[in-house]
Design a protein around this motif. Sequence first.
Motif, mmCIF file in Angstrom:
data_model
loop_
_atom_site.group_PDB
_atom_site.id
_atom_site.type_symbol
_atom_site.label_atom_id
_atom_site.label_comp_id
_atom_site.label_asym_id
_atom_site.label_seq_id
_atom_site.Cartn_x
_atom_site.Cartn_y
_atom_site.Cartn_z
ATOM 1 N N PHE A 101 0.809 -1.219 0.000
ATOM 2 C CA PHE A 101 0.000 0.000 0.000
ATOM 3 C C PHE A 101 0.845 1.274 0.000
ATOM 4 O O PHE A 101 0.351 2.348 0.317
ATOM 5 N N ASN A 108 -0.739 -2.361 -5.966
ATOM 6 C CA ASN A 108 -0.893 -2.941 -4.615
ATOM 7 C C ASN A 108 -0.427 -4.398 -4.575
ATOM 8 O O ASN A 108 -1.084 -5.272 -3.999
ATOM 9 N N GLY A 191 -4.227 -5.516 -7.459
ATOM 10 C CA GLY A 191 -5.288 -5.223 -6.512
ATOM 11 C C GLY A 191 -6.617 -4.973 -7.191
ATOM 12 O O GLY A 191 -7.682 -5.249 -6.613
ATOM 13 N N GLY A 231 -6.289 -0.341 4.483
ATOM 14 C CA GLY A 231 -6.098 -0.899 3.157
ATOM 15 C C GLY A 231 -6.650 -2.301 2.981
ATOM 16 O O GLY A 231 -6.737 -2.789 1.849
ATOM 17 N N GLY A 256 -4.812 -5.742 -1.442
ATOM 18 C CA GLY A 256 -3.982 -5.605 -2.635
ATOM 19 C C GLY A 256 -4.266 -6.730 -3.604
ATOM 20 O O GLY A 256 -5.425 -7.009 -3.939
#
Length: 291
Positions: A101, A108, A191, A231, A256
């Motif tokens: 991230f 990602n 991601g 995230g 991700g």
Amino acid sequence: MTIDDLHQEGEENSGPGEPVRDALASGDAAPDDDAPWNARRLSPRWAAAVALLLLAACGTAYGVTRLDRSDLPGLGTVHDGRQTYPELTGAPLPPGRPRPFDSVNSGNVHYAGLRDLVLPVPEGARENRELEGDDGWLPVFRFAAEYASADERATVTGLLHAQALRHIAARGWTTAGGGRVRIYLLEFKSGAVVNSLYVQDFAGTTPAHALAGAADVGADRPLDSTESTDGVQADLYVDEAPYGATQTREAYLAAGDVLALVVQSGGSDGDTDKAETAFRQAVALQGRLLG
């Protein structure tokens, strides 16, 4: 001999101007041989009593410092279902590679080894070696076996192949309380791919595909701020009563380029509150490793 006789004798022995009361009330050292008999006897007795009290106090203080917290009345900690895991550290990154991230990592992507990102087995649990797979990678059919029907398994298998699944790393164990835990990490190319799969094909108000033994599940409490990781998306589900021999809990995570599934069947010898605590702990820790 009366009290008055004792006072009179003491005054005669100690001389004029030195009453007996002065020798006992002062803060001077112990009386000499010319002091009255009651002063000579009381002082050693008081000294012995004080010494005994000091020894008792010191012994008690030492004993308290040596006791475990659970040995002290009212200070015992009730086991709430949480497991003891090895110290969790971030998986090593190749030189010059960013974390998933970081702002420079537009896809990602996890550059750390996928197998290093799977939550380790907690203390006292028995590892399920069947989830090790070939050379550390789990085949797709073994992951698809988690789903309830042949149709579900075929659909999931098709989705994974269509999105160019790279690898599946997995780990499983059985806890001392009887809980069967399975964790799967599925790695894709970016991601964006994982986010699409997560939203459209796996997670939601209820899971898109039923797991074996958990046909009737509903949304569970989301992770709170102390459990979640920036995230990382997470949706938790629980098998609603009435359920079979064991209650199943499941969670999907999107982090991700990794889609994760955490499954727990039963646990804590039938205590559902403790089983829930252990499950949420596993989901939260897996999210931290992926973040």
